[in-house]
Design an enzyme around this catalytic site. Sequence first.
Site, short mmCIF file in Angstrom:
data_model
loop_
_atom_site.label_atom_id
_atom_site.label_comp_id
_atom_site.label_asym_id
_atom_site.label_seq_id
_atom_site.Cartn_x
_atom_site.Cartn_y
_atom_site.Cartn_z
N ARG A 59 0.83 -1.20 0.00
CA ARG A 59 0.00 0.00 0.00
C ARG A 59 0.86 1.25 0.00
O ARG A 59 0.43 2.33 -0.42
CB ARG A 59 -0.96 0.00 1.20
CG ARG A 59 -1.89 1.21 1.27
CD ARG A 59 -3.17 0.89 2.02
NE ARG A 59 -2.92 0.36 3.34
CZ ARG A 59 -2.84 1.10 4.46
NH1 ARG A 59 -2.99 2.41 4.39
NH2 ARG A 59 -2.63 0.54 5.62
N TYR A 112 -15.20 15.67 -16.30
CA TYR A 112 -15.69 14.30 -16.29
C TYR A 112 -16.74 14.15 -15.18
O TYR A 112 -16.59 14.72 -14.10
CB TYR A 112 -14.51 13.35 -16.07
CG TYR A 112 -14.88 11.93 -15.75
CD1 TYR A 112 -15.74 11.21 -16.58
CD2 TYR A 112 -14.37 11.30 -14.62
CE1 TYR A 112 -16.08 9.91 -16.29
CE2 TYR A 112 -14.70 9.99 -14.32
CZ TYR A 112 -15.57 9.30 -15.16
OH TYR A 112 -15.90 8.00 -14.87
N ASP A 186 -5.95 17.82 -15.24
CA ASP A 186 -6.22 16.47 -15.72
C ASP A 186 -5.80 16.42 -17.19
O ASP A 186 -6.39 17.06 -18.05
CB ASP A 186 -7.71 16.14 -15.57
CG ASP A 186 -8.03 14.70 -15.95
OD1 ASP A 186 -7.32 14.12 -16.78
OD2 ASP A 186 -9.04 14.17 -15.44
N LYS A 211 -6.89 5.05 -19.78
CA LYS A 211 -7.10 5.53 -21.14
C LYS A 211 -5.81 5.41 -21.97
O LYS A 211 -5.30 4.32 -22.15
CB LYS A 211 -7.64 6.96 -21.09
CG LYS A 211 -8.73 7.21 -20.04
CD LYS A 211 -9.92 6.27 -20.14
CE LYS A 211 -11.14 6.71 -19.35
NZ LYS A 211 -11.00 6.69 -17.89
#
Length: 398
Positions: A59, A112, A186, A211
């Site tokens: 983690r 988005y 972004d 993406k």
Amino acid sequence: MNTEKNLGFATRQIHAGKIANAAGALCAPIYQTSTFAFETVEQGGARFAGQEEGYIYSRLGNPSMAQVELKLAALENGEAALATASGMGAISSALWSSVEAGDEILASDTLYGCTFALLNHGMTKFGVDVKFIDMVDVENLKKCLSPKTKVVYFETPCNPTLKVLDIQALANAAHAYNPEIRVIVDNTFASPYLQRPLELGADVVVHSATKYINGHGDVIAGFVISTKEFIDKCRMFGLKDMTGAVMSPFNAFLIARGLKTLDIRMERHCANAHKIAEFLHDHPAVAKVYYPGLEDFEGYEVAKKQMKDFGGMMSIELKADRAATAAALNKLQLCTIAVSLGDAETLVEHPASMTHSTYTADELKMAGISEGLVRISVGLEDPEDVIADFKSVLDTLV
């Protein structure tokens, strides 16, 4: 990193971030482990105290993730990067590491859908004030900046209208008001091959690596790229404590593989998009094409200034009503009706009912997202075949 910065983009996407392994494998192994052994109790304590470098628990870090973090930092020209389990994991980790109750975020009015929901419905629950602004005009941002403003957040090109925002102008305006304001961009629609916001004055870049970064439709992942100081904060607070959005070692392996062809893929996405946009622009059933590469598109000049090419994303407005548009798109044979983007396949979706369904009708109108808007992620197929598929459908609407 210093020597890597002197290498070309294609060389960096292949060679940056390599970590030596015991077997000498060309492709880095998948370190499928949750925890790491310490030689002594003292070593474990030193690593937890930050006195010794090394892995503790996946983690907090893992060699599989480390290699792609180094690679993304090199490609975006940032000091460091953080890998996350999704694009929203990256955005959430960056935002939660930037604000606290009483602070203010100024965000673009076109985002988005899940980012909009996080800002509009999530952050505000915890005492963070969020204002949505049309940032095409930099003066709109300047008017809203206040002593409470800690973050300026936007995408460019924007999802799904492809609205283009001037990164350098917005970053300069925010930093002139207060150098401590964190400008977060972004960069998912462009990828670092086409656009690098940090070089234009932004402080942080976020990606949905699902993406173009990965490019093959088989991974959910995200990245934050910035200074080492901020990435350390995102790792130890935004990721470790707030979101827990940890990338899996196998997904890191797939991203490392996908990144080796990023420049080649982006060139093909762009070349195909140019041809398809020109066809759609001239088709009588199409009212408008939203593509930065068209000279009559509102954001063309800014896109030309800050992007290497214009990308593989576009949207179209058809002259038909929503029902007729849906009926026509349902007849597509080659193109796939699906959300996401940046895959080898051409994907078509209806933002108002799919990716941006978190917006109310009024919010959609404010963001310029109409009921008839159709978003297209142009794939890597032969463009003539994609054009033929659209033509067969659009001709029925004339």
